[in-house]
Motif scaffolding. Structure first.
Motif: not given
Length: 289
Positions: A95-110, A216-221
């Motif tokens: 989750x930490x890895x996905x959120x960090x990468x996702x936030x950085x990429x989302x900001x650059x794209x937006x 988190x729920x996606x990974x956990x399940x």
């Protein structure tokens, strides 16, 4: 619409909502009752256990339970504390890895339209590709570097596969945030990075929490990836639930239901602990000023 018709429509709506709620809640009710049923009622049709049987929880939680003859299972099963810890490490790390990468990429794209108009779709297409089709090449690749059955492999795979969710969700939140707020911050002397950390991220904290909970729920399940890339050193709780069988007794439905309820607790506790952020994150951007 006349008053009788309005009341009839309201009654129909209430009846539909009650019926829908019962249908959704029934699997949870059945799991709870199954976890509390004695072994003789696992395959029966009783709606409620004749007596509350807590040994199903003891079977999966207490190390060595049954060594004194208390267990109703011929071969006592291993406790689930290890798989719960493994799933927690994998889920939090991914989750930490996905959120960090996702936030950085989302900001650059937006903000910078990085990658052009097709990049967001290309990122989302990663999730259109079924993970099962890539799991064998990933297993071969991690076997080559001797990372199979390790936290590193599972965190990297889960982080990479769920990052598209984080990108798309976070991008929509950043798009709804006025650029003028960041520009005003930079006029006050902040750099672009300072505006991001001091203005943008605090304002979308609830949205990021919502994204993190979803990831988190996606990974956990998940089961397939954890089963393929895990093993003896790292065993996810979803894999342990599926492995609760006996050669003489078949599926151990009681312990499976008990462990299933225990496995649901982290997501529930996490959701309740960030409830105030969820309410804001789920409604962020719904009202335009």
């Amino acid at each position: 619409m006349s008053r009788p018709q309005s009341r009839l429509l309201q009654t129909a709506r209430v009846a539909f909502l009650i019926t829908w709620t019962l249908l959704i809640a029934f699997p949870l009710y059945w799991t709870i009752t199954m976890a509390l049923k004695p072994k003789s009622e696992w395959t029966g049709t009783t709606w409620f256990p004749s007596k509350l049987e807590w040994s199903n929880f003891a079977e999966v939680l207490i190390p060595g339970y049954g060594d004194d003859g208390l267990s109703f299972i011929e071969t006592p099963i291993k406790d689930a504390l290890g798989p719960l810890k493994d799933s927690l490490v994998i889920s939090v790390g991914g989750t930490l890895l996905a959120v960090i990468l996702g936030t950085a990429a989302a900001y650059a794209i937006s903000r910078y339209r990085f990658g052009g108009s097709l990049l967001p779709f290309n990122i989302l297409s990663v999730r259109m590709f079924p993970p099962i089709a890539a799991i064998i090449p990933l297993m071969v690749m991690f076997s080559t570097v001797q990372l199979v059955d390790s936290y590193v492999a599972l965190i990297l795979v889960y982080g990479g596969l769920t990052a598209p969710y984080a990108v798309w969700l976070t991008k929509s939140f950043i798009d709804d945030l006025p650029r003028e707020l960041e520009e005003a911050s930079m006029l006050d002397g902040n750099t672009r990075l300072g505006a991001l950390t001091k203005v943008t991220l605090p304002l979308i904290a609830g949205s990021v929490a919502t994204t993190a909970l979803f990831v988190f729920i996606v990974i956990w399940s998940d089961f397939v990836i954890a089963f393929t890339l895990g093993g003896t050193n790292v065993e996810a709780v979803s894999v342990r639930i599926a492995s609760l069988t006996s050669a003489t007794q078949g599926q151990l439905y009681g312990p499976q239901a008990a462990l299933g309820l225990i496995a649901a607790l982290p997501a529930i506790v996490l959701g309740l602990s960030i409830q105030k952020y969820l309410a804001r994150g789920l409604t962020f951007g719904a009202v335009k000023r």
